[in-house]
Design an enzyme around this catalytic site. Structure first.
Site, PDB file in Angstrom:
ATOM      1  N   LYS A 115      20.115 -40.598   1.309  1.00  0.00           N
ATOM      2  CA  LYS A 115      19.279 -40.727   2.511  1.00  0.00           C
ATOM      3  C   LYS A 115      17.803 -40.461   2.246  1.00  0.00           C
ATOM      4  O   LYS A 115      16.940 -41.116   2.823  1.00  0.00           O
ATOM      5  CB  LYS A 115      19.755 -39.764   3.604  1.00  0.00           C
ATOM      6  CG  LYS A 115      21.096 -40.131   4.211  1.00  0.00           C
ATOM      7  CD  LYS A 115      21.423 -39.181   5.359  1.00  0.00           C
ATOM      8  CE  LYS A 115      22.844 -39.352   5.817  1.00  0.00           C
ATOM      9  NZ  LYS A 115      23.157 -38.560   7.001  1.00  0.00           N
TER      10      LYS A 115
ATOM     11  N   ASN B 260      19.100 -43.201   7.463  1.00  0.00           N
ATOM     12  CA  ASN B 260      20.546 -43.482   7.396  1.00  0.00           C
ATOM     13  C   ASN B 260      20.880 -44.902   7.829  1.00  0.00           C
ATOM     14  O   ASN B 260      22.035 -45.321   7.760  1.00  0.00           O
ATOM     15  CB  ASN B 260      21.348 -42.467   8.227  1.00  0.00           C
ATOM     16  CG  ASN B 260      21.360 -42.817   9.710  1.00  0.00           C
ATOM     17  OD1 ASN B 260      20.417 -43.436  10.216  1.00  0.00           O
ATOM     18  ND2 ASN B 260      22.404 -42.435  10.410  1.00  0.00           N
TER      19      ASN B 260
ATOM     20  N   GLY C  96      21.442 -23.551   9.769  1.00  0.00           N
ATOM     21  CA  GLY C  96      21.122 -24.399   8.629  1.00  0.00           C
ATOM     22  C   GLY C  96      19.713 -24.944   8.730  1.00  0.00           C
ATOM     23  O   GLY C  96      19.158 -25.065   9.835  1.00  0.00           O
TER      24      GLY C  96
HETATM   25  P1  ATR Z   1      22.438 -31.282   4.491  1.00  0.00           P
HETATM   26  O1  ATR Z   1      21.611 -32.464   4.113  1.00  0.00           O
HETATM   27  O2  ATR Z   1      23.892 -31.611   4.746  1.00  0.00           O
HETATM   28  O3  ATR Z   1      21.831 -30.463   5.558  1.00  0.00           O
HETATM   29  P2  ATR Z   1      21.464 -29.504   2.463  1.00  0.00           P
HETATM   30  O4  ATR Z   1      20.109 -30.060   2.631  1.00  0.00           O
HETATM   31  O5  ATR Z   1      22.019 -29.248   1.097  1.00  0.00           O
HETATM   32  O6  ATR Z   1      22.552 -30.429   3.133  1.00  0.00           O
HETATM   33  O7  ATR Z   1      21.552 -28.169   3.336  1.00  0.00           O
HETATM   34  C1  ATR Z   1      22.701 -27.412   3.396  1.00  0.00           C
HETATM   35  C2  ATR Z   1      22.476 -26.297   4.403  1.00  0.00           C
HETATM   36  O8  ATR Z   1      23.681 -25.529   4.522  1.00  0.00           O
HETATM   37  C3  ATR Z   1      21.394 -25.318   3.992  1.00  0.00           C
HETATM   38  O9  ATR Z   1      20.760 -24.853   5.162  1.00  0.00           O
HETATM   39  C4  ATR Z   1      22.191 -24.208   3.314  1.00  0.00           C
HETATM   40  O10 ATR Z   1      21.541 -22.954   3.299  1.00  0.00           O
HETATM   41  P3  ATR Z   1      20.438 -22.633   2.168  1.00  0.00           P
HETATM   42  O11 ATR Z   1      19.175 -23.297   2.610  1.00  0.00           O
HETATM   43  O12 ATR Z   1      20.337 -21.148   2.163  1.00  0.00           O
HETATM   44  O13 ATR Z   1      20.969 -23.198   0.887  1.00  0.00           O
HETATM   45  C5  ATR Z   1      23.387 -24.164   4.212  1.00  0.00           C
HETATM   46  N1  ATR Z   1      24.578 -23.567   3.576  1.00  0.00           N
HETATM   47  C6  ATR Z   1      25.324 -24.102   2.591  1.00  0.00           C
HETATM   48  N2  ATR Z   1      26.367 -23.290   2.299  1.00  0.00           N
HETATM   49  C7  ATR Z   1      26.281 -22.213   3.127  1.00  0.00           C
HETATM   50  C8  ATR Z   1      27.060 -21.025   3.322  1.00  0.00           C
HETATM   51  N3  ATR Z   1      28.151 -20.789   2.596  1.00  0.00           N
HETATM   52  N4  ATR Z   1      26.660 -20.160   4.280  1.00  0.00           N
HETATM   53  C9  ATR Z   1      25.539 -20.388   5.009  1.00  0.00           C
HETATM   54  N5  ATR Z   1      24.772 -21.492   4.876  1.00  0.00           N
HETATM   55  C10 ATR Z   1      25.132 -22.394   3.941  1.00  0.00           C
END
Ligand code: ATR
EC number: 1.1.1.25
Length: 273
Positions: A65, A86, A126
């Site tokens: 994306k 997207n 997130g």
């Molecule tokens: P997407 O495009 O699906 O949003 P991404 O940009 O990789 O994917 O973002 C993933 C999000 O999920 C991030 O906010 C991440 O937190 P970090 O910024 O601290 O990495 C969050 N995330 C992933 N695994 C997590 C977990 N186990 N607990 C809490 N937050 C999580």
């Protein structure tokens, strides 16, 4: 016949062909919709080839994306704000238009569940791409407050600062969250690993609505957690998937398909009803 497809990697299990084929049948549009899974470093070439060979439009999913955002000729405002594309449409004058229908799909699904967004207090978990795509469409519904919480707090702060001119958005650390919230939206990828964002059950009250952008044949960890603690209304991202597709279909074909029946058929296909 007009050709569309979804680019992703992996994409074999995508439900987009199923959804768009039903939309086409319902609206009596002649089109075919397929899948493409280029190697991660071959997306740009695959995209060019698809349109050179007469493709009319495509969806783009993980992990392409952000790259699609850099490859199109023109961007819609919502794609610019999301920082990701997207949906791509080849316009009549040969321009590749990049759009983003994810946030609109989320808001449409929330509304179809009867969730009131105006004057509500929303907690968005997130601060990745999914959160970024949701922010402008959520703020356009005029919530009284939108709080972003993220494991890496600085990312939530940056995002809140970036969208501050669009509405009352702030960042709060997980351990300092000050409820009550009317709606909690999980945009994290935690559910993919069966993990939970570090939330206290004290946030759950009888009137709260819970939304997980993820979905699966069985409950995500977040949805199980919300059920266990007695949330009133609990929704997964399957409806968002269908609504963002309907929005993309409308961009391409200029006709809006109905989503209720298609969602029902998708649930049946997935074995969840
Ligand atoms: P997407 O495009 O699906 O949003 P991404 O940009 O990789 O994917 O973002 C993933 C999000 O999920 C991030 O906010 C991440 O937190 P970090 O910024 O601290 O990495 C969050 N995330 C992933 N695994 C997590 C977990 N186990 N607990 C809490 N937050 C999580």
């Amino acid at each position: 016949m007009d050709r569309y497809l979804v680019f992703g990697h992996p994409v074999r299990h995508s439900k987009s062909p199923f959804i768009h084929t039903l939309f086409a049948r319902q609206t009596q549009q002649e089109l075919e919709y397929g899948l493409a899974e280029p190697a991660v470093d071959e997306f740009a070439q695959a995209l060019r080839t698809f349109f050179d060979q007469g493709g009319k439009g495509c969806n783009v999913t993980v992990p392409f994306k952000e790259q699609a955002f850099t490859l199109v000729d023109r961007l819609s405002l919502r794609a610019k704000r999301a920082g990701a594309v997207n949906t791509i449409k080849l316009t009549d004058d040969g321009v590749l238009l990049g759009d983003n229908t994810d946030g609109a799909g989320l808001v449409a699904d929330l509304k179809s569940h009867g969730v009131t967004l105006a004057d509500s207090r929303i907690l968005l978990l997130g601060a990745g791409g999914a959160a970024r795509g949701a922010l402008a469409p959520l703020l356009a519904e005029l919530p009284s407050e939108l709080v972003i919480a993220n494991r890496t707090h600085t990312k939530a702060q940056q995002l809140a600062a970036e969208f501050h001119d669009l509405g009352p958005v702030t960042a709060q650390a997980y351990e300092q969250l000050a409820g009550p919230f009317d709606l909690v939206i999980n945009s994290t990828s935690a559910s993919l690993q069966g993990e939970l964002p570090p939330l206290t059950p004290a946030l759950i009250h009888t009137d709260i609505a819970i939304y997980d952008m993820m979905y699966g044949a069985s409950d995500t960890a977040f949805i199980s957690w919300a059920k266990q603690h007695g949330a009133r209304q609990i929704m997964d991202g399957l409806g968002m998937l269908v609504e963002q597709a309907a929005e993309a279909f409308t961009v391409w074909r200029g006709i809006r398909p109905g989503t209720k029946q298609v969602l029902r058929e998708l649930k049946r296909n997935l074995g969840v009803i």
